[in-house]
Design an enzyme around this catalytic site. Structure first.
Site, mmCIF file in Angstrom:
data_model
loop_
_atom_site.group_PDB
_atom_site.id
_atom_site.type_symbol
_atom_site.label_atom_id
_atom_site.label_comp_id
_atom_site.label_asym_id
_atom_site.label_seq_id
_atom_site.Cartn_x
_atom_site.Cartn_y
_atom_site.Cartn_z
ATOM 1 N N VAL A 107 -18.860 78.654 -7.915
ATOM 2 C CA VAL A 107 -19.969 78.807 -8.849
ATOM 3 C C VAL A 107 -21.099 79.504 -8.099
ATOM 4 O O VAL A 107 -21.427 79.128 -6.974
ATOM 5 C CB VAL A 107 -20.451 77.440 -9.369
ATOM 6 C CG1 VAL A 107 -21.582 77.623 -10.384
ATOM 7 C CG2 VAL A 107 -19.303 76.651 -9.978
ATOM 8 N N CYS A 108 -21.648 80.537 -8.730
ATOM 9 C CA CYS A 108 -22.839 81.197 -8.182
ATOM 10 C C CYS A 108 -22.492 81.734 -6.778
ATOM 11 O O CYS A 108 -21.406 82.308 -6.588
ATOM 12 C CB CYS A 108 -23.986 80.189 -8.193
ATOM 13 S SG CYS A 108 -25.644 80.852 -7.931
ATOM 14 N N THR A 109 -23.368 81.559 -5.805
ATOM 15 C CA THR A 109 -23.105 82.096 -4.475
ATOM 16 C C THR A 109 -22.079 81.274 -3.693
ATOM 17 O O THR A 109 -21.788 81.603 -2.537
ATOM 18 C CB THR A 109 -24.415 82.196 -3.663
ATOM 19 O OG1 THR A 109 -25.117 80.951 -3.771
ATOM 20 C CG2 THR A 109 -25.283 83.319 -4.189
ATOM 21 N N THR A 127 -20.332 86.463 -8.797
ATOM 22 C CA THR A 127 -21.294 85.570 -8.146
ATOM 23 C C THR A 127 -22.634 85.744 -8.847
ATOM 24 O O THR A 127 -22.723 86.461 -9.857
ATOM 25 C CB THR A 127 -21.379 85.908 -6.637
ATOM 26 O OG1 THR A 127 -22.196 84.937 -5.964
ATOM 27 C CG2 THR A 127 -21.983 87.282 -6.391
ATOM 28 N N ALA A 157 -20.450 83.312 -12.492
ATOM 29 C CA ALA A 157 -21.633 84.043 -12.031
ATOM 30 C C ALA A 157 -22.742 83.041 -11.701
ATOM 31 O O ALA A 157 -22.451 81.938 -11.234
ATOM 32 C CB ALA A 157 -22.036 85.072 -13.079
#
Lengths: 233, 233
Positions: A107-109, A127, A157
């Site tokens: 998830v995300c970074t 990301t 993202a």
């Protein structure tokens, strides 16, 4: 992949860490903790609470060392993710769990952490929008979608996209009906009051100011990614 | 209401409690902890961690007794909310803070707690879809929208609607641009993979099964609401 048989107990495990973005984790937690016949493990190096980037305390239930073999590994992001990109014990944990997990869900970074473990070479993934340009330095194939699925790798993202990603994971594990039941419970029929959720839709001056604010950490991430790539070449 | 002057420091406070639904709180936390020039307080009766309905530990930063006067009071819900509906110290805290707060923001069944404090008589509001019929027993005007604003009372429907509600609160406090900046950070451009987020859109058999599963707690809530109403009549 096909959903698992209903009587197969599933082990889902998430890494939390200092300066995580709590929502990268708590969004998916809301979905994944409701998957039938499953246990959700929350782990870090020790069991002391960690503080999210805005101060929320999150408490691991166990250490990484005591995590069972996982069917799903969840890797959230946030500013503190930078410190994991050369943290060999954490990267080894990710590699080992990923070797047998059915799904590795970033998830995300968190995607950059998975990439730093060397797992995203030639893999389509996404990301947080501000870190999107870091992915290619880790050998990944940056793919501008909210949720990307490539083999066992599911990537969401930025931040709130973890909810959409987790519902996709739930459907992969237990079928669409199970995911729809969770969605109904969560009353997930979002109505964002503004159209400011992506760099493409947000007002241009807000995007420019945000990019400027992220410049330093993004450059740090790119420098780290380059060093990791050259060390593994 | 008009946004506050930028130099006015804002105090935002959320109640957490045993068997909260963590997402009723962590969704709004993600937004409200990023409001410029503000402090987000997290309080309960003591500072021991509380366990959410699915096991996540959340840690209060302080007790309700040490909370400063709040500009925004956040009241999340979840199964454990039932135990607050006749908890006089908690209800007194809510009444006292609500008397001077600019915004009382309930998420999910948090509205029933605010209603049990006697604050929603004649007020338009919403709650989780499965508890919607409880509202009228508390004298409120049930309003089937994802976010309802009536005077100082902002109510969000079930669980994930707290994100949409919190972005509305952010805009009320600091203007739309501040809310849009947070929305961009969170990459909140949701793409639910299924159309199962409300009883109107979810498959009928899923709604029927969910309603059956909620029947007992909903009847408990209605019985509580009736008793509270008759005691205050």
């Amino acid at each position: 992949m096909m959903p698992f048989p209903a009587d197969r107990h599933l082990h889902i495990g998430a890494i939390i860490f200092p300066r995580i973005d709590q929502f990268d984790f708590t969004g998916p937690f809301e979905v994944l903790s409701r998957i039938p016949n499953s246990t959700l493990h929350i782990g870090w190096k020790d069991t002391s609470p960690v503080r999210d980037v805005k101060g929320l305390l999150l408490t691991p239930g166990q250490t990484l060392a005591t995590m069972p073999p996982l069917d799903v590994l969840v890797v959230p992001g946030g500013a503190g993710q930078v410190d994991l990109m050369e943290d060999e014990p954490v990267l080894s944990f990710i590699r080992e769990q990923a070797s047998h997990a059915a799904i590795v869900f970033s998830v995300c970074t968190g995607a950059l952490t998975v990439g730093a473990a060397g797992l995203l070479k030639g893999v389509k993934c996404t990301t947080h929008w501000a870190s999107f340009d870091v992915l290619e330095h880790l050998g990944a194939i940056p793919t501008n979608q909210r949720v990307v699925i490539d083999g066992k790798f599911v990537s969401a993202a930025g931040v709130s996209s973890g909810i959409d990603g987790a519902l996709r994971v739930a459907a992969l594990l237990r079928g669409e009906r199970a995911a729809q039941e969770i969605q109904l419970y969560m009353e997930y029929a979002p109505e964002p009051p503004f159209q400011s959720g992506t760099p493409e839709t947000a007002p241009a001056e807000i995007v420019a100011a945000a990019r400027a604010g992220y410049r330093e950490i993004t450059e740090t991430r790119i420098a780290l990614a380059r060093r990791i790539a050259s060390n593994s070449a």
